[in-house]
Design an enzyme around this catalytic site. Structure first.
Site, PDB file in Angstrom:
ATOM      1  N   ARG A 132      14.796 -24.579   3.196  1.00 41.02           N
ATOM      2  CA  ARG A 132      13.540 -25.302   3.457  1.00 41.02           C
ATOM      3  C   ARG A 132      12.672 -24.604   4.503  1.00 41.02           C
ATOM      4  O   ARG A 132      11.905 -25.233   5.196  1.00 41.02           O
ATOM      5  CB  ARG A 132      13.795 -26.757   3.862  1.00 41.02           C
ATOM      6  N   LYS A 154      -0.814 -16.992   2.062  1.00 37.46           N
ATOM      7  CA  LYS A 154      -0.669 -17.249   0.622  1.00 37.46           C
ATOM      8  C   LYS A 154       0.545 -16.473   0.122  1.00 37.46           C
ATOM      9  O   LYS A 154       0.621 -15.252   0.334  1.00 37.46           O
ATOM     10  CB  LYS A 154      -1.911 -16.787  -0.148  1.00 37.46           C
ATOM     11  N   GLU A 196     -11.350  -3.971  -0.297  1.00 38.11           N
ATOM     12  CA  GLU A 196     -11.216  -5.257   0.408  1.00 38.11           C
ATOM     13  C   GLU A 196     -11.836  -5.168   1.809  1.00 38.11           C
ATOM     14  O   GLU A 196     -12.314  -6.164   2.346  1.00 38.11           O
ATOM     15  CB  GLU A 196      -9.743  -5.680   0.491  1.00 38.11           C
ATOM     16  N   GLU A 248      -7.671 -23.333   1.546  1.00 38.38           N
ATOM     17  CA  GLU A 248      -8.746 -23.088   0.580  1.00 38.38           C
ATOM     18  C   GLU A 248      -9.345 -24.373   0.005  1.00 38.38           C
ATOM     19  O   GLU A 248      -9.481 -24.543  -1.209  1.00 38.38           O
ATOM     20  CB  GLU A 248      -8.272 -22.160  -0.554  1.00 38.38           C
ATOM     21  N   HIS A 259     -13.953 -11.456  -7.033  1.00 41.31           N
ATOM     22  CA  HIS A 259     -12.674 -11.712  -7.697  1.00 41.31           C
ATOM     23  C   HIS A 259     -12.821 -12.394  -9.056  1.00 41.31           C
ATOM     24  O   HIS A 259     -11.950 -12.247  -9.908  1.00 41.31           O
ATOM     25  CB  HIS A 259     -11.756 -12.538  -6.789  1.00 41.31           C
ATOM     26  N   HIS A 263     -10.941 -10.505 -11.637  1.00 43.83           N
ATOM     27  CA  HIS A 263      -9.769 -11.062 -12.329  1.00 43.83           C
ATOM     28  C   HIS A 263      -9.949 -11.010 -13.840  1.00 43.83           C
ATOM     29  O   HIS A 263      -8.987 -10.756 -14.579  1.00 43.83           O
ATOM     30  CB  HIS A 263      -9.530 -12.517 -11.896  1.00 43.83           C
TER      31      HIS A 263
HETATM   32  P1  NAD Z   1       1.986  -3.150  -4.203  1.00 38.00           P
HETATM   33  O1  NAD Z   1       2.722  -3.999  -3.281  1.00 38.00           O
HETATM   34  O2  NAD Z   1       2.399  -3.119  -5.637  1.00 38.00           O
HETATM   35  O3  NAD Z   1       1.953  -1.665  -3.646  1.00 38.00           O
HETATM   36  C1  NAD Z   1       1.287  -0.662  -4.387  1.00 38.00           C
HETATM   37  C2  NAD Z   1       2.152   0.564  -4.600  1.00 38.00           C
HETATM   38  O4  NAD Z   1       2.226   1.308  -3.384  1.00 38.00           O
HETATM   39  C3  NAD Z   1       3.588   0.279  -4.992  1.00 38.00           C
HETATM   40  O5  NAD Z   1       3.999   1.237  -5.930  1.00 38.00           O
HETATM   41  C4  NAD Z   1       4.365   0.468  -3.692  1.00 38.00           C
HETATM   42  O6  NAD Z   1       5.691   0.847  -3.914  1.00 38.00           O
HETATM   43  C5  NAD Z   1       3.587   1.577  -3.058  1.00 38.00           C
HETATM   44  N1  NAD Z   1       3.635   1.621  -1.597  1.00 38.00           N
HETATM   45  C6  NAD Z   1       3.448   0.598  -0.741  1.00 38.00           C
HETATM   46  N2  NAD Z   1       3.379   1.049   0.511  1.00 38.00           N
HETATM   47  C7  NAD Z   1       3.565   2.382   0.462  1.00 38.00           C
HETATM   48  C8  NAD Z   1       3.578   3.401   1.439  1.00 38.00           C
HETATM   49  N3  NAD Z   1       3.305   3.154   2.720  1.00 38.00           N
HETATM   50  N4  NAD Z   1       3.825   4.665   1.029  1.00 38.00           N
HETATM   51  C9  NAD Z   1       4.020   4.934  -0.292  1.00 38.00           C
HETATM   52  N5  NAD Z   1       3.965   4.019  -1.259  1.00 38.00           N
HETATM   53  C10 NAD Z   1       3.733   2.753  -0.883  1.00 38.00           C
HETATM   54  O7  NAD Z   1       0.418  -3.526  -4.260  1.00 38.00           O
HETATM   55  P2  NAD Z   1      -0.629  -4.088  -3.196  1.00 38.00           P
HETATM   56  O8  NAD Z   1      -1.933  -3.612  -3.675  1.00 38.00           O
HETATM   57  O9  NAD Z   1      -0.211  -3.842  -1.804  1.00 38.00           O
HETATM   58  O10 NAD Z   1      -0.526  -5.664  -3.426  1.00 38.00           O
HETATM   59  C11 NAD Z   1      -0.898  -6.255  -4.635  1.00 38.00           C
HETATM   60  C12 NAD Z   1      -0.339  -7.648  -4.668  1.00 38.00           C
HETATM   61  O11 NAD Z   1      -0.885  -8.390  -3.581  1.00 38.00           O
HETATM   62  C13 NAD Z   1      -0.666  -8.422  -5.920  1.00 38.00           C
HETATM   63  O12 NAD Z   1       0.483  -9.033  -6.397  1.00 38.00           O
HETATM   64  C14 NAD Z   1      -1.664  -9.468  -5.459  1.00 38.00           C
HETATM   65  O13 NAD Z   1      -1.575 -10.661  -6.203  1.00 38.00           O
HETATM   66  C15 NAD Z   1      -1.224  -9.679  -4.037  1.00 38.00           C
HETATM   67  N6  NAD Z   1      -2.263 -10.203  -3.144  1.00 38.00           N
HETATM   68  C16 NAD Z   1      -1.949 -11.251  -2.370  1.00 38.00           C
HETATM   69  C17 NAD Z   1      -2.877 -11.770  -1.485  1.00 38.00           C
HETATM   70  C18 NAD Z   1      -2.497 -12.890  -0.590  1.00 38.00           C
HETATM   71  O14 NAD Z   1      -3.375 -13.430   0.097  1.00 38.00           O
HETATM   72  N7  NAD Z   1      -1.245 -13.260  -0.526  1.00 38.00           N
HETATM   73  C19 NAD Z   1      -4.135 -11.182  -1.387  1.00 38.00           C
HETATM   74  C20 NAD Z   1      -4.433 -10.080  -2.192  1.00 38.00           C
HETATM   75  C21 NAD Z   1      -3.481  -9.590  -3.068  1.00 38.00           C
HETATM   76  N1  GLY Z   2      -6.910 -13.146  -0.808  1.00 39.63           N
HETATM   77  C1  GLY Z   2      -7.635 -14.372  -0.716  1.00 39.63           C
HETATM   78  C2  GLY Z   2      -7.071 -15.335   0.268  1.00 39.63           C
HETATM   79  O1  GLY Z   2      -6.174 -15.031   1.010  1.00 39.63           O
HETATM   80  O2  GLY Z   2      -7.534 -16.450   0.308  1.00 39.63           O
END
Ligand code: NAD
Ligand code: GLY
Length: 380
Positions: A132, A154, A196, A248, A259, A263
């Site tokens: 939890r 998130k 971003e 949100e 987005h 999207h």
């Molecule tokens: P990711 O986590 O898939 O990383 C991208 C690639 O880079 C992967 O292949 C990873 O192995 C590699 N990588 C990461 N760090 C590295 C480093 N320092 N050196 C070498 N390789 C490295 O992608 P991302 O763009 O970081 O994240 C995308 C995800 O984030 C999506 O699932 C999206 O939905 C989510 N997201 C969440 C929020 C939120 O508010 N929680 C906001 C935006 C996006």
């Molecule tokens: N990435 C959008 C949010 O965190 O609300």
């Protein structure tokens, strides 16, 4: 005025996410990782952490992180998942929870998410469920994760019904955004994160946008002062919005600039890796500004500045392929209709009255959006 940011030493900046009992710090800058052990020690009841990562990040950074933890007297259990969006699955949630339980994780232990948004999102959700709610700390290793996904709580996994549909708001206890970790990131991933960063200028910070017009190439080249400044300003911008609207209900939707179009493009492309999330957001922001210009809301010259800054950052500012490519206006609008808040031919869109003047437009007409996309795609 409390800006929510203070300088801790010559190279690191601290941004505070102000959420009452759920408040936390984001440490930003080259070498911030050195603070991981000392900061964890202040949060831990026993000197042991669980570290979730992916195989790429483990190959590049595990050895150093493990040594740094050891130097602070902290033992670590590691799980490295397969890189990529598919990892954000229910199956892996089960794997992570099983790993934590088998390892004897207690509620007061800490799960460290060392990776990009994929690892951060699934680690956060796992932590929220574990007994939890066990604590978790984000150590984002992509630019996108440093300026967006690691901040604000998130968390999610994907479902066959759609992306991020199963999740929770669950804040980390600490975020360590070491900009030096970005040196190993593939250039396309870096540029996707830069989109971003531009977004924060476009939402409500025209002075930051001006700064990026001059310094964007230095940010993308990872010059230490430029990347640290850009990440810190971005985190401060997101922290302010999240502090105002954690779940949100209102203003947080501004973070979705670009987005809705983005999207739709990602979904139409079936989330294939030839269009990364940040790349789709870049195109989406350019589209939002040009749509706004066509509606007489956004000054045309601002839409041109948006295109230029994105292209200077190595990003696309228009739909790839255009005529004859994988996208059609009708399909994109069909996908936009799936937005939870779409109804009666209208959809909420983040539009802008100018650079740094974004707002939530509650009822964009999907007929007008389709006509606009047809023109963008050179459809007859
Ligand atoms: P990711 O986590 O898939 O990383 C991208 C690639 O880079 C992967 O292949 C990873 O192995 C590699 N990588 C990461 N760090 C590295 C480093 N320092 N050196 C070498 N390789 C490295 O992608 P991302 O763009 O970081 O994240 C995308 C995800 O984030 C999506 O699932 C999206 O939905 C989510 N997201 C969440 C929020 C939120 O508010 N929680 C906001 C935006 C996006
Ligand atoms: N990435 C959008 C949010 O965190 O609300």
């Amino acid at each position: 005025m409390d800006t929510g940011m203070s300088v801790t030493d010559s190279s690191l900046e601290t941004v505070r996410v102000d959420l009452g009992p759920r408040s936390y710090d984001i440490l930003v800058g080259h070498g911030a990782l050195d603070q991981l052990g000392p900061r964890l020690k202040g949060l831990l009841k026993r000197p042991r952490v669980f570290v979730l990562t992916d195989e790429n990040v483990a190959a590049a950074h595990r050895e150093r992180v493990e040594l740094l933890l050891k130097a602070s007297g902290i033992e670590s259990d590691w799980l490295a998942l397969v890189p990529g969006e598919k990892t954000k699955s229910f199956t892996n949630l089960d794997t992570i929870l099983g790993w934590l339980l088998k390892g004897g994780a207690e509620r007061s232990d800490i799960l460290v998410a060392l990776g990009g948004g994929v690892i951060g999102d699934i680690a956060g959700l796992s932590a929220s469920l574990m007994k939890r709610g066990m604590s978790f700390v984000q150590v984002p290793t992509t630019l996108l994760a440093q300026v967006d996904s690691s901040v604000g709580g998130k968390t999610a996994v994907n479902s066959p019904h759609g992306k991020n549909l199963i999740g929770a708001f669950y804040q980390p206890r600490l975020v360590i955004a070491d900009t030096e970790l970005l040196a190993t990131l593939p250039p396309r991933e870096l540029r996707a994160g830069y989109a971003e960063i531009v977004k924060y200028g476009l939402i409500n910070d025209p002075a930051f946008f001006d700064w990026l017009e001059d310094n964007g190439p230095r940010v993308v080249a990872l010059e230490p002062d430029a990347i640290t400044h850009a990440v810190a300003v971005s985190c401060r911008a997101k922290a302010a919005i999240v502090a105002e609207d954690e779940t949100e209900a209102g203003v947080r939707a501004l973070l979705n600039l670009g987005h809705t179009f983005g999207h739709a493009l990602e979904a139409a492309n079936e989330y294939k890796p030839d269009l990364l999330h940040g790349e789709a957001v870049a195109i989406g922001m350019a589209l939002a500004f040009r749509f706004g210009a066509g509606q007489g809301i956004t000054p045309k010259e601002d839409a041109v500045r948006v295109r230029k800054i994105l292209e200077a950052g190595g990003l696309l500012a228009e739909i790839p392929g255009r005529q004859g490519g994988p996208y059609t206006a009708a399909h994109l609008v069909e996908l936009m209709k799936q937005d939870k808040k779409a109804s009666a031919g209208k959809v909420p869109l983040i539009l802008a009255r100018g650079i740094g003047q974004s707002y939530i437009h509650p009822d964009a007409d999907l007929g007008a959006v389709e006509a606009f996309l047809k023109a963008e795609l050179l459809e007859s």
